[in-house]
Design a protein around this motif. Sequence first.
Motif, PDB file in Angstrom:
ATOM      1  N   LEU B 167       3.245  -3.816   6.556  1.00  0.00           N
ATOM      2  CA  LEU B 167       1.969  -3.169   6.929  1.00  0.00           C
ATOM      3  C   LEU B 167       2.229  -1.717   7.346  1.00  0.00           C
ATOM      4  O   LEU B 167       1.307  -0.911   7.421  1.00  0.00           O
ATOM      5  CB  LEU B 167       1.316  -3.919   8.092  1.00  0.00           C
ATOM      6  CG  LEU B 167       0.692  -5.274   7.741  1.00  0.00           C
ATOM      7  CD1 LEU B 167       0.312  -6.027   9.019  1.00  0.00           C
ATOM      8  CD2 LEU B 167      -0.528  -5.089   6.853  1.00  0.00           C
ATOM      9  N   SER B 168       3.520  -1.387   7.627  1.00  0.00           N
ATOM     10  CA  SER B 168       3.855  -0.032   8.061  1.00  0.00           C
ATOM     11  C   SER B 168       3.699   0.980   6.938  1.00  0.00           C
ATOM     12  O   SER B 168       3.515   2.163   7.191  1.00  0.00           O
ATOM     13  CB  SER B 168       5.285  -0.002   8.591  1.00  0.00           C
ATOM     14  OG  SER B 168       6.174  -0.443   7.571  1.00  0.00           O
ATOM     15  N   ASP B 169       3.822   0.542   5.694  1.00  0.00           N
ATOM     16  CA  ASP B 169       3.757   1.495   4.585  1.00  0.00           C
ATOM     17  C   ASP B 169       3.396   0.836   3.270  1.00  0.00           C
ATOM     18  O   ASP B 169       2.272   0.960   2.764  1.00  0.00           O
ATOM     19  CB  ASP B 169       5.102   2.250   4.458  1.00  0.00           C
ATOM     20  CG  ASP B 169       5.141   3.217   3.271  1.00  0.00           C
ATOM     21  OD1 ASP B 169       4.216   3.202   2.451  1.00  0.00           O
ATOM     22  OD2 ASP B 169       6.098   4.000   3.161  1.00  0.00           O
ATOM     23  N   ILE B 170       4.369   0.083   2.672  1.00  0.00           N
ATOM     24  CA  ILE B 170       4.231  -0.243   1.249  1.00  0.00           C
ATOM     25  C   ILE B 170       3.070  -1.174   0.910  1.00  0.00           C
ATOM     26  O   ILE B 170       2.507  -1.058  -0.171  1.00  0.00           O
ATOM     27  CB  ILE B 170       5.550  -0.794   0.652  1.00  0.00           C
ATOM     28  CG1 ILE B 170       6.057  -1.988   1.461  1.00  0.00           C
ATOM     29  CG2 ILE B 170       6.595   0.307   0.576  1.00  0.00           C
ATOM     30  CD1 ILE B 170       7.230  -2.691   0.800  1.00  0.00           C
ATOM     31  N   LEU B 171       2.684  -2.057   1.829  1.00  0.00           N
ATOM     32  CA  LEU B 171       1.539  -2.919   1.503  1.00  0.00           C
ATOM     33  C   LEU B 171       0.234  -2.098   1.497  1.00  0.00           C
ATOM     34  O   LEU B 171      -0.490  -2.116   0.503  1.00  0.00           O
ATOM     35  CB  LEU B 171       1.471  -4.125   2.450  1.00  0.00           C
ATOM     36  CG  LEU B 171       0.278  -5.070   2.226  1.00  0.00           C
ATOM     37  CD1 LEU B 171       0.221  -5.579   0.787  1.00  0.00           C
ATOM     38  CD2 LEU B 171       0.314  -6.247   3.197  1.00  0.00           C
ATOM     39  N   PRO B 172      -0.064  -1.339   2.577  1.00  0.00           N
ATOM     40  CA  PRO B 172      -1.242  -0.459   2.497  1.00  0.00           C
ATOM     41  C   PRO B 172      -1.153   0.540   1.345  1.00  0.00           C
ATOM     42  O   PRO B 172      -2.174   0.859   0.727  1.00  0.00           O
ATOM     43  CB  PRO B 172      -1.233   0.272   3.845  1.00  0.00           C
ATOM     44  CG  PRO B 172      -0.501  -0.625   4.775  1.00  0.00           C
ATOM     45  CD  PRO B 172       0.543  -1.314   3.924  1.00  0.00           C
ATOM     46  N   THR B 173       0.044   1.002   1.029  1.00  0.00           N
ATOM     47  CA  THR B 173       0.183   1.992  -0.047  1.00  0.00           C
ATOM     48  C   THR B 173      -0.182   1.386  -1.399  1.00  0.00           C
ATOM     49  O   THR B 173      -0.953   1.964  -2.170  1.00  0.00           O
ATOM     50  CB  THR B 173       1.620   2.558  -0.050  1.00  0.00           C
ATOM     51  OG1 THR B 173       1.843   3.220   1.188  1.00  0.00           O
ATOM     52  CG2 THR B 173       1.830   3.538  -1.185  1.00  0.00           C
ATOM     53  N   GLY B 174       0.366   0.195  -1.677  1.00  0.00           N
ATOM     54  CA  GLY B 174       0.009  -0.471  -2.924  1.00  0.00           C
ATOM     55  C   GLY B 174      -1.469  -0.818  -2.963  1.00  0.00           C
ATOM     56  O   GLY B 174      -2.148  -0.669  -3.992  1.00  0.00           O
ATOM     57  N   TYR B 175      -1.993  -1.242  -1.807  1.00  0.00           N
ATOM     58  CA  TYR B 175      -3.408  -1.609  -1.745  1.00  0.00           C
ATOM     59  C   TYR B 175      -4.297  -0.393  -1.971  1.00  0.00           C
ATOM     60  O   TYR B 175      -5.259  -0.439  -2.748  1.00  0.00           O
ATOM     61  CB  TYR B 175      -3.723  -2.254  -0.389  1.00  0.00           C
ATOM     62  CG  TYR B 175      -5.136  -2.800  -0.351  1.00  0.00           C
ATOM     63  CD1 TYR B 175      -5.409  -4.097  -0.785  1.00  0.00           C
ATOM     64  CD2 TYR B 175      -6.204  -2.011   0.068  1.00  0.00           C
ATOM     65  CE1 TYR B 175      -6.707  -4.584  -0.793  1.00  0.00           C
ATOM     66  CE2 TYR B 175      -7.498  -2.496   0.062  1.00  0.00           C
ATOM     67  CZ  TYR B 175      -7.742  -3.786  -0.363  1.00  0.00           C
ATOM     68  OH  TYR B 175      -9.027  -4.261  -0.377  1.00  0.00           O
ATOM     69  N   MET B 176      -3.960   0.737  -1.306  1.00  0.00           N
ATOM     70  CA  MET B 176      -4.788   1.934  -1.467  1.00  0.00           C
ATOM     71  C   MET B 176      -4.737   2.431  -2.908  1.00  0.00           C
ATOM     72  O   MET B 176      -5.747   2.918  -3.441  1.00  0.00           O
ATOM     73  CB  MET B 176      -4.345   3.042  -0.500  1.00  0.00           C
ATOM     74  CG  MET B 176      -5.296   4.227  -0.474  1.00  0.00           C
ATOM     75  SD  MET B 176      -4.947   5.381   0.888  1.00  0.00           S
ATOM     76  CE  MET B 176      -4.357   6.790  -0.044  1.00  0.00           C
ATOM     77  N   ALA B 177      -3.576   2.280  -3.562  1.00  0.00           N
ATOM     78  CA  ALA B 177      -3.467   2.690  -4.965  1.00  0.00           C
ATOM     79  C   ALA B 177      -4.499   1.936  -5.808  1.00  0.00           C
ATOM     80  O   ALA B 177      -5.162   2.520  -6.677  1.00  0.00           O
ATOM     81  CB  ALA B 177      -2.054   2.412  -5.479  1.00  0.00           C
TER      82      ALA B 177
END
Lengths: 352, 393
Positions: B167-177
């Motif tokens: 949740l610190s980066d890559i999950l929100p990042t992939g989700y926002m993409a």
Amino acid sequence: MAAQRSDGERLAKALGWFSIGLGVAQLAAPRRMNRLIGVDPDGKSTATMRAIGVREIAAGVGLLSQPRPTQWAWGRVAGDAMDLVLVGDALNSDDNDRPRAATTLALLFGITALDVYCAQRLTNTRRAPMTTAVDAERQEGIRVRKSVTVNRPADEVYAFWRNLENLPRFMKNLESVQVTGGGRSHWRAKAPAGTSVEWDAEITDDRPNALIAWRSVEGAEVPNAGVVRFLQAPGGRGTEIHVDLRYDPPAGKLGALVAKLFGDEPGQQVDGDLRRFKQVLEVGEVLYSDASIASGLRPAHPPEGQAPQLYDREEAILAERSADTAATTSNRDRASSTPPGEPRPSSAMPRL
Amino acid sequence: MRANCWMGTQRVEVRDVPDPQILNERDCIVKITSTAICGSDLHLYNGFMPTMEKGDILGHEFMGEVVECGRAVKNLKVGDRVVVPFTISCGVCNACRAEAFSCCENSNPIPQVSEAVVGHPLCGFFGYSRLTGGFAGGQAEYARVPYADVGPLKIENGFTDEQVLFLSDILPTGYMAAEMCDIQPGDFVAVWGAGPVGLFAMASAKLLGAERVVAIDRFDYRLQRAVARAGATDVINYEQLDGTTVVDALKELTGGRGPDKCIDAVGMEAHAPGLAYAYDRTKQALKLEIDRPIAVREAIMACRSGGTVSIIGVYGGMVDKFPLGSLMNRAITIKTGQTHVPRYMKPLLGRIERGEIDPTMVISHILPLADAPKGYDMFVNKMDGCEKVVLKA
């Protein structure tokens, strides 16, 4: 700007053309020039004469291309010193024509005197008292214009700035501002090697929530003047702060000090100061990172030893702000502003 | 404390450094339990991101336990378990109010560095060069977290670290993409890069209603994972295309239309067979361009007219041969940005809790912090099926 040239500037231009003429002769006919000044044209002297020719041309171009070539004029003085040593040395050698060299040395002393006079004139004419930046379009010196938008109402932003004693809280190199009465104040700024520079300033225009203008009073080491305007940003985005200031950097040691004071690039310091001003007003304190905690390059890892309590000097602002907020809540849109330290309302979270 | 420090190109070392301290009153200090190596850390590792200094602590994906709070932090207390967003956001500037947390106007204490490179100051990030503020990172035993009352998400239920760390980066990042693609029923989504962010982008695209998702990469093990774990329906290995291009392969898959939505989850160190790679790699090595924009070029050329290209891969500066004519004439929308992490943490925690997405699917290795150099080496060289390395402090 070029309408009225001072003595110093006129002399600088004349010396510029002289430099170029001399430099071309030295480059084109180094042996003949050596004979002329009484130096044996054999050996290394030809290369030396050519090198000096290059230096002369560079100085000439510098003097002619800059509107205020103070540094180039001092550069010529340095060149003169070098030439005096070279020709003085030439007097000691039997290979040279001593009477001619002595005449050259006398001429060189004359030119040096002229160069020193020119450089001093250029340096000193910068010290004229300044008017405010608004009507200072024709003034000499360095002009800096910077702006920032702060997400706070104009009355609060103006009030914070108008209390001049707040300025050191975000102006990095300012040590203190003391209001001395009658629109006057005494400013003290940090300078390298533990020294400081001080001056008195007066407010020349003051329109609540809109504008504050000031200038240094006569006799300031670093004459400066400026105006800060407060404009309402469109769409309720807070207040735009537009700073327009001018200062006259003196040459020499004091010049280096002033350069340090205002940042290497004019305006860089002001830019940083405005960003800190925004942080103090929006957040309540200035944020530090591991790399920003000290000047110069250091790795981004925690500081050694006990870290300085960096936020102590912002504490007063927070206290002032909470008192201020309590007193004026009614005329502010508090609904749209969550003070720092309070969690954001959960309703702000989007539903996915 | 021990911390993983950048010591030059392709050199990281776990070293002894001073413990972090509270510097601002909204700081807290977190004792790190889990941290991770991000694909974007490899750009630092490979020396492509300017303004790094020897000794910089790396890492921007971390979680742990609060051990000290600045006096203005009221929402957290010592002992709380938190996941920390890689973005540092003040919460009160105009950008933060609009929840554009990665555009925070106050969190970069050395703004002049990024202003010179990209025109405006960047938001503060942990462990990511002076462009993003010069903050120490979280591949360490402890970290100082500024504006701790805005970013960190408190974890109160019995999740494992591995479930919530990303949740610190890559999950929100992939989700926002995927969210930036504004996915419509029937959409065909192409994702460049089957690394951890790419996998989360694929899974998110499926969650948001994409009909087909194609994964594009050069490693079969990653493409297999994309199908098995992230819901990809098709794959393209661009190193095994026989005389055809990625763009042609995508047209073939979509009846000539091209993908409706394209996601670049690759960024500045893209690969490609043939001349394009040699051209960009040479220019990059000579510092004539910062980035190799191969994936984003392909994404624009492949995207259907009127479609959207979502760029979440990290770029650092100027690029060459950017297909602006294709972009303009074919009405393509570009959406991009560093992730506004705090906007997504709570809702995505809800999705994890409901079992809609399982972040542990990307983990390939769990190592002790002391083995960070080995983790970087495995990740950059794609050894041992490396996908995502978690480090235990």
